[in-house]
Design an enzyme around this catalytic site. Structure first.
Site, PDB file in Angstrom:
ATOM      1  N   LEU A   1       0.827  -1.218   0.000  1.00 41.20           N
ATOM      2  CA  LEU A   1       0.000   0.000   0.000  1.00 41.20           C
ATOM      3  C   LEU A   1       0.860   1.266   0.000  1.00 41.20           C
ATOM      4  O   LEU A   1       1.862   1.352   0.696  1.00 41.20           O
ATOM      5  CB  LEU A   1      -0.921   0.000   1.227  1.00 41.20           C
ATOM      6  CG  LEU A   1      -1.832  -1.237   1.364  1.00 41.20           C
ATOM      7  CD1 LEU A   1      -2.712  -1.108   2.612  1.00 41.20           C
ATOM      8  CD2 LEU A   1      -2.691  -1.459   0.124  1.00 41.20           C
ATOM      9  N   HIS A   2       0.421   2.239  -0.793  1.00 43.00           N
ATOM     10  CA  HIS A   2       1.081   3.552  -0.851  1.00 43.00           C
ATOM     11  C   HIS A   2       0.006   4.630  -0.685  1.00 43.00           C
ATOM     12  O   HIS A   2      -1.179   4.313  -0.448  1.00 43.00           O
ATOM     13  CB  HIS A   2       1.865   3.703  -2.167  1.00 43.00           C
ATOM     14  CG  HIS A   2       1.059   3.327  -3.388  1.00 43.00           C
ATOM     15  ND1 HIS A   2      -0.033   4.048  -3.804  1.00 43.00           N
ATOM     16  CD2 HIS A   2       1.168   2.289  -4.250  1.00 43.00           C
ATOM     17  CE1 HIS A   2      -0.541   3.496  -4.886  1.00 43.00           C
ATOM     18  NE2 HIS A   2       0.155   2.409  -5.176  1.00 43.00           N
TER      19      HIS A   2
ATOM     20  N   HIS B   1      -3.364   4.189  -2.378  1.00 44.23           N
ATOM     21  CA  HIS B   1      -4.335   3.320  -1.699  1.00 44.23           C
ATOM     22  C   HIS B   1      -4.985   4.053  -0.520  1.00 44.23           C
ATOM     23  O   HIS B   1      -6.183   3.909  -0.271  1.00 44.23           O
ATOM     24  CB  HIS B   1      -3.641   2.057  -1.175  1.00 44.23           C
ATOM     25  CG  HIS B   1      -3.099   1.154  -2.246  1.00 44.23           C
ATOM     26  ND1 HIS B   1      -1.754   0.999  -2.466  1.00 44.23           N
ATOM     27  CD2 HIS B   1      -3.726   0.361  -3.137  1.00 44.23           C
ATOM     28  CE1 HIS B   1      -1.570   0.142  -3.453  1.00 44.23           C
ATOM     29  NE2 HIS B   1      -2.743  -0.262  -3.880  1.00 44.23           N
TER      30      HIS B   1
ATOM     31  N   LYS C   1      -6.032   5.141 -11.944  1.00 43.36           N
ATOM     32  CA  LYS C   1      -4.759   4.849 -12.599  1.00 43.36           C
ATOM     33  C   LYS C   1      -4.886   3.612 -13.489  1.00 43.36           C
ATOM     34  O   LYS C   1      -4.358   3.577 -14.602  1.00 43.36           O
ATOM     35  CB  LYS C   1      -3.655   4.645 -11.578  1.00 43.36           C
ATOM     36  CG  LYS C   1      -2.344   4.497 -12.276  1.00 43.36           C
ATOM     37  CD  LYS C   1      -1.247   4.067 -11.378  1.00 43.36           C
ATOM     38  CE  LYS C   1      -0.293   3.255 -12.193  1.00 43.36           C
ATOM     39  NZ  LYS C   1      -0.509   1.836 -12.050  1.00 43.36           N
ATOM     40  N   ASP C   2      -5.602   2.591 -13.009  1.00 43.05           N
ATOM     41  CA  ASP C   2      -5.881   1.407 -13.837  1.00 43.05           C
ATOM     42  C   ASP C   2      -7.229   1.646 -14.512  1.00 43.05           C
ATOM     43  O   ASP C   2      -8.247   1.082 -14.118  1.00 43.05           O
ATOM     44  CB  ASP C   2      -5.921   0.154 -12.964  1.00 43.05           C
ATOM     45  CG  ASP C   2      -4.564  -0.122 -12.349  1.00 43.05           C
ATOM     46  OD1 ASP C   2      -3.705  -0.676 -13.041  1.00 43.05           O
ATOM     47  OD2 ASP C   2      -4.358   0.269 -11.179  1.00 43.05           O
TER      48      ASP C   2
ATOM     49  N   GLN D   1      -9.233  -1.186 -16.155  1.00 44.19           N
ATOM     50  CA  GLN D   1      -9.737  -2.062 -15.083  1.00 44.19           C
ATOM     51  C   GLN D   1     -10.989  -1.445 -14.435  1.00 44.19           C
ATOM     52  O   GLN D   1     -11.984  -2.144 -14.176  1.00 44.19           O
ATOM     53  CB  GLN D   1      -8.656  -2.259 -14.020  1.00 44.19           C
ATOM     54  CG  GLN D   1      -9.145  -2.901 -12.728  1.00 44.19           C
ATOM     55  CD  GLN D   1      -8.026  -3.181 -11.754  1.00 44.19           C
ATOM     56  OE1 GLN D   1      -7.339  -4.181 -11.892  1.00 44.19           O
ATOM     57  NE2 GLN D   1      -7.827  -2.317 -10.771  1.00 44.19           N
TER      58      GLN D   1
ATOM     59  N   VAL E   1      -3.242   9.411  -7.598  1.00 47.84           N
ATOM     60  CA  VAL E   1      -2.343  10.195  -6.722  1.00 47.84           C
ATOM     61  C   VAL E   1      -0.945  10.138  -7.340  1.00 47.84           C
ATOM     62  O   VAL E   1      -0.482   9.072  -7.754  1.00 47.84           O
ATOM     63  CB  VAL E   1      -2.345   9.626  -5.287  1.00 47.84           C
ATOM     64  CG1 VAL E   1      -1.392  10.414  -4.394  1.00 47.84           C
ATOM     65  CG2 VAL E   1      -3.754   9.667  -4.712  1.00 47.84           C
TER      66      VAL E   1
ATOM     67  N   SER F   1       2.390   3.801  -7.762  1.00 44.09           N
ATOM     68  CA  SER F   1       2.124   2.407  -8.103  1.00 44.09           C
ATOM     69  C   SER F   1       3.023   1.532  -7.245  1.00 44.09           C
ATOM     70  O   SER F   1       4.172   1.899  -6.967  1.00 44.09           O
ATOM     71  CB  SER F   1       2.464   2.166  -9.586  1.00 44.09           C
ATOM     72  OG  SER F   1       2.581   0.773  -9.835  1.00 44.09           O
ATOM     73  N   SER F   2       2.488   0.379  -6.853  1.00 45.64           N
ATOM     74  CA  SER F   2       3.303  -0.548  -6.053  1.00 45.64           C
ATOM     75  C   SER F   2       4.530  -1.003  -6.839  1.00 45.64           C
ATOM     76  O   SER F   2       5.538  -1.401  -6.253  1.00 45.64           O
ATOM     77  CB  SER F   2       2.471  -1.764  -5.654  1.00 45.64           C
ATOM     78  OG  SER F   2       1.308  -1.340  -4.984  1.00 45.64           O
TER      79      SER F   2
HETATM   80  O1  PAF Z   1      -5.776  -3.033  -8.916  1.00 46.28           O
HETATM   81  C1  PAF Z   1      -5.468  -4.014  -8.198  1.00 46.28           C
HETATM   82  O2  PAF Z   1      -4.747  -3.889  -7.211  1.00 46.28           O
HETATM   83  C2  PAF Z   1      -5.992  -5.397  -8.551  1.00 46.28           C
HETATM   84  O3  PAF Z   1      -6.081  -5.573  -9.926  1.00 46.28           O
HETATM   85  C3  PAF Z   1      -7.335  -5.731  -7.872  1.00 46.28           C
HETATM   86  C4  PAF Z   1      -8.448  -4.790  -8.309  1.00 46.28           C
HETATM   87  C5  PAF Z   1      -7.169  -5.651  -6.346  1.00 46.28           C
HETATM   88  C6  PAF Z   1      -7.773  -7.161  -8.227  1.00 46.28           C
HETATM   89  O4  PAF Z   1      -6.836  -8.103  -7.829  1.00 46.28           O
END
Ligand code: PAF
Length: 283
Positions: free
Chosen positions: A37-38, A41, A154-155, A158, A181, A190-191
């Site tokens: 987490l950053h 998150h 950011k994604d 998704q 962010v 991003s991680s």
């Molecule tokens: O964005 C992410 O961290 C992942 O793709 C998620 C949404 C937790 C699904 O594993």
């Protein structure tokens, strides 16, 4: 002092914990994460707290969204630091299943998303990815039954895929996107940024600068294709290996031909050394 959130690791324990969170008809927001987490998150958790009375964070590095060649084994796992961050944010519950709890022996059912999941962006380079994401997020939604699901912009593809899925499958979850962010120089948090060498880290922010410059040209009335070619040149000159640099309709992710086809989104994916970065901005 912040008290530690409750942590559950099995589906029956999760069900009991959610039942108790909902006992006074409280609303629940879920923030799905893979840990590491950053501050990005943390901003999702804060948005969740503004939307709902109770906040659940899932931490699960989902193997089904990684190809065999990708970084599942080396994906950063920072459990203790994650827990401290979530305790500081006073999260109510952490759902932290192991792979067996999420995918029991004999697991044989998957969600196969279409629409935004086959827009020709991430799916072109990571064909396994959205099937894995949709399946695990579908499971997280049915396990936690949240009123809200919070995902980072950011994604962006998704976000569109899970929002579409929640509507299509009547999951009863409102999917909410949270602003990206950024570090001080503009790099999206991003991680995976921990993979960048110091020199790559310095260059990485050029991706954001190229998107902003492209947006500036489009808003100023430049031809879209000329502006996109200019952006491509900036990214390649900075030393990236480009997977895609595209402008799409922000809702459907369909290709567009004119600035009037909006709302518009610029999306990019590029490798810097061994690290693959993705980012996007609204136009
Ligand atoms: O964005 C992410 O961290 C992942 O793709 C998620 C949404 C937790 C699904 O594993």
């Amino acid at each position: 002092m912040s008290s530690s959130p409750k942590i559950v690791r099995t589906v029956p324990a999760l069900r009991a914990a959610i039942e108790s969170l909902r006992s006074r008809k409280s609303t629940v927001a879920l923030v799905p994460t893979m840990g590491a987490l950053h501050d990005g998150h943390v901003s999702l958790v804060r948005l969740a707290k503004r939307r709902a009375a109770r906040v659940v964070v899932s931490i699960f590095v989902n193997p089904t969204q990684f190809a065999p060649s990708e970084d599942f084994d080396s994906y950063p796992r920072t459990w203790k630091a994650d827990l401290a961050k979530l305790a500081a944010e006073k999260v109510d519950l952490i759902w932290h299943p192991d792979v067996k709890a999420m995918y029991p022996d004999g697991f044989a059912t998957r969600i196969v998303p279409e629409g935004p999941a086959i827009a020709g962006l991430e799916d072109r380079f990571r064909p396994h990815f959205f099937g894995g994401v949709a399946t695990v997020v579908g499971k997280l939604f049915t396990q936690c039954r949240p009123d809200y699901g919070i995902f980072g912009e950011k994604d962006f593809q998704q976000l569109r895929v899970v929002a579409r899925m929640a509507v299509d499958l009547d999951l009863g979850v409102k999917v909410i996107g949270a602003r990206t962010v950024r570090e001080r120089d503009g790099l999206a948090m991003s991680s995976r940024n921990v993979y960048l060498s110091p020199e790559e880290r310095r260059v990485a922010a050029e991706l954001y600068r190229a998107m902003k410059e492209t947006r500036r040209r489009i808003k100023g009335g430049d031809d879209i294709q000329a502006a996109m070619s200019g952006g491509t040149a900036l990214i390649e000159a900075a030393g990236f290996m480009l997977d895609y640099f595209e402008i799409r309709h922000a809702e459907t992710l369909a290709p567009i031909t004119s600035a009037d086809d909006g709302p518009l989104r610029i999306l990019v994916a590029a490798k810097l050394g061994r690290t693959r970065l993705i980012d996007n901005i609204a136009v």
